[in-house]
Design a protein around this motif. Structure first.
Motif, PDB file in Angstrom:
ATOM      1  N   LYS A  16       1.529  95.651  87.082  1.00 14.21           N
ATOM      2  CA  LYS A  16       2.082  96.934  87.526  1.00 14.21           C
ATOM      3  C   LYS A  16       1.889  97.119  89.030  1.00 14.21           C
ATOM      4  O   LYS A  16       2.754  97.660  89.720  1.00 14.21           O
ATOM      5  CB  LYS A  16       1.430  98.087  86.761  1.00 14.21           C
ATOM      6  CG  LYS A  16       1.929  98.239  85.339  1.00 14.21           C
ATOM      7  CD  LYS A  16       1.598  99.600  84.754  1.00 14.21           C
ATOM      8  CE  LYS A  16       2.298  99.787  83.412  1.00 14.21           C
ATOM      9  NZ  LYS A  16       2.119 101.139  82.850  1.00 14.21           N
ATOM     10  N   ASP A  40       4.029  99.862  90.846  1.00 11.85           N
ATOM     11  CA  ASP A  40       3.673 101.011  89.998  1.00 11.85           C
ATOM     12  C   ASP A  40       2.165 101.239  90.098  1.00 11.85           C
ATOM     13  O   ASP A  40       1.415 100.978  89.163  1.00 11.85           O
ATOM     14  CB  ASP A  40       4.098 100.742  88.554  1.00 11.85           C
ATOM     15  CG  ASP A  40       3.864 101.952  87.644  1.00 11.85           C
ATOM     16  OD1 ASP A  40       3.504 103.027  88.166  1.00 11.85           O
ATOM     17  OD2 ASP A  40       4.048 101.804  86.419  1.00 11.85           O
ATOM     18  N   GLN A  83       4.424  95.221  90.845  1.00 11.50           N
ATOM     19  CA  GLN A  83       5.739  95.856  90.694  1.00 11.50           C
ATOM     20  C   GLN A  83       5.840  97.158  91.482  1.00 11.50           C
ATOM     21  O   GLN A  83       6.890  97.802  91.507  1.00 11.50           O
ATOM     22  CB  GLN A  83       6.023  96.130  89.216  1.00 11.50           C
ATOM     23  CG  GLN A  83       6.173  94.869  88.372  1.00 11.50           C
ATOM     24  CD  GLN A  83       6.085  95.148  86.874  1.00 11.50           C
ATOM     25  OE1 GLN A  83       5.980  96.306  86.448  1.00 11.50           O
ATOM     26  NE2 GLN A  83       6.139  94.099  86.066  1.00 11.50           N
ATOM     27  N   ASN A 125       0.404 104.083  90.362  1.00  9.80           N
ATOM     28  CA  ASN A 125      -0.108 105.149  89.489  1.00  9.80           C
ATOM     29  C   ASN A 125      -0.253 104.664  88.048  1.00  9.80           C
ATOM     30  O   ASN A 125      -1.220 104.983  87.366  1.00  9.80           O
ATOM     31  CB  ASN A 125       0.826 106.360  89.539  1.00  9.80           C
ATOM     32  CG  ASN A 125       0.901 106.973  90.918  1.00  9.80           C
ATOM     33  OD1 ASN A 125      -0.029 106.841  91.700  1.00  9.80           O
ATOM     34  ND2 ASN A 125       2.007 107.625  91.222  1.00  9.80           N
ATOM     35  N   GLY A 126       0.737 103.885  87.603  1.00  5.84           N
ATOM     36  CA  GLY A 126       0.678 103.358  86.243  1.00  5.84           C
ATOM     37  C   GLY A 126      -0.491 102.418  86.053  1.00  5.84           C
ATOM     38  O   GLY A 126      -1.134 102.399  85.008  1.00  5.84           O
ATOM     39  N   ASP A 166      -0.244 108.370  86.485  1.00  6.95           N
ATOM     40  CA  ASP A 166       1.115 108.797  86.170  1.00  6.95           C
ATOM     41  C   ASP A 166       1.174 109.845  85.078  1.00  6.95           C
ATOM     42  O   ASP A 166       2.246 110.321  84.738  1.00  6.95           O
ATOM     43  CB  ASP A 166       1.995 107.594  85.803  1.00  6.95           C
ATOM     44  CG  ASP A 166       1.500 106.860  84.568  1.00  6.95           C
ATOM     45  OD1 ASP A 166       0.485 107.270  83.985  1.00  6.95           O
ATOM     46  OD2 ASP A 166       2.141 105.860  84.208  1.00  6.95           O
TER      47      ASP A 166
END
Length: 266
Positions: A145, A150, A148, A152-153, A231
């Motif tokens: 993640k 992301d 990528q 927060n994820g 998130d």
């Protein structure tokens, strides 16, 4: 317990009270309800519509041991006592849809319990048997993640991993399923007691005590960072890649040590 997407969409509007099948729940009440199953959400600006939030939470818990409890608690007869809603009609409507997924709500004493299509009560799932391979797999997903973008994820996944390991340790120790109040610090306090990790200057070198104190800081920092940038919340913090990497790597150190400590206690 796992249900189909059509059932999830039905329950999203039903469990928040929009369809008149269960008593109405406001946004804050819904947040408090799902906190009982480990959610760590906050009601405030940017909060989605009540039915959409409920649908998202059901989808999140689908296939987990918590979905059974969510459904059973949603039709607690005590919540209907001051309502004009006929709980028998509610159960009938719920079962018409749940039957397609192989489940039904069955009256057991004063309450309703989830049973399978043969009328056999569905028991809570046992602990998952978390091990080092599981941890490495979850950390890998966190790092994917991050790559990528992301961030927060990745932080949310890291916190969820820490919670899962702690819950596993507590449930194995107590021999029963527990409800997570959404506060990772409370879980860690229980785990420290179970694993005998209380800091005692008389039994440990100062250098080891410093590292153990660092684990306390990791838990506190992870809780605060995930609350502000994870998130599952409105993003209050402009998360950067190095922040996410720090959270993930710290979590790996924490959970790996907890698992080693559990194995040592055995």
């Amino acid at each position: 317990m796992k249900i189909t997407e059509k059932t999830i969409r039905f329950l999203g509007r039903a469990l928040c009270g929009d369809t008149g099948l269960v008593p109405y729940k406001s946004g804050p009440q819904l947040v408090d309800f799902f906190v009982n199953y480990g959610a760590d959400d906050q009601y405030g600006e940017g909060f989605p519509s009540r039915w959409r939030y409920t649908e998202e939470k059901i989808r999140e818990y689908n296939g987990t041991k918590f979905l059974k409890s969510i459904l059973e608690d949603s039709v607690d007869p005590r919540d209907f006592m001051e309502s004009d809603i006929n709980i028998c009609e509610t159960i009938k409507t719920f079962n018409e849809l749940l039957n397609f997924d192989g489940y039904e709500l069955k009256k057991v004493g004063a309450f309703y319990k989830i049973a399978d299509s043969k009328g056999i009560l569905v028991e809570p799932e046992t602990v998952t048997g978390i091990n080092h391979d599981f941890i490495q797999e979850q950390i890998k997903k966190c790092n994917e993640k991050i790559e990528q973008g992301d961030f927060n994820g990745a932080i949310t996944n890291a916190r969820s991993l820490a919670e899962a390991v702690m819950i596993e340790i507590i449930e194995e120790h107590e021999g029963k399923e527990i409800k997570n109040d959404g506060k990772i610090e409370n879980l860690y306090k229980q785990v420290k007691k179970i694993l005998n990790l209380t800091i005692d200057p008389k039994t440990m070198p100062q250098t080891v005590l410093q590292i153990l104190s660092g684990l306390d800081s990791i838990v506190g920092g992870l809780a605060g960072l995930s609350n502000n940038s994870g998130d599952r919340h409105a993003n209050k913090f402009n998360t950067k890649k190095h922040h996410a990497r720090l959270a993930v790597n710290s979590t790996m150190t924490l959970v790996d040590f907890l698992l080693e400590s559990k194995e040592y206690q055995k």
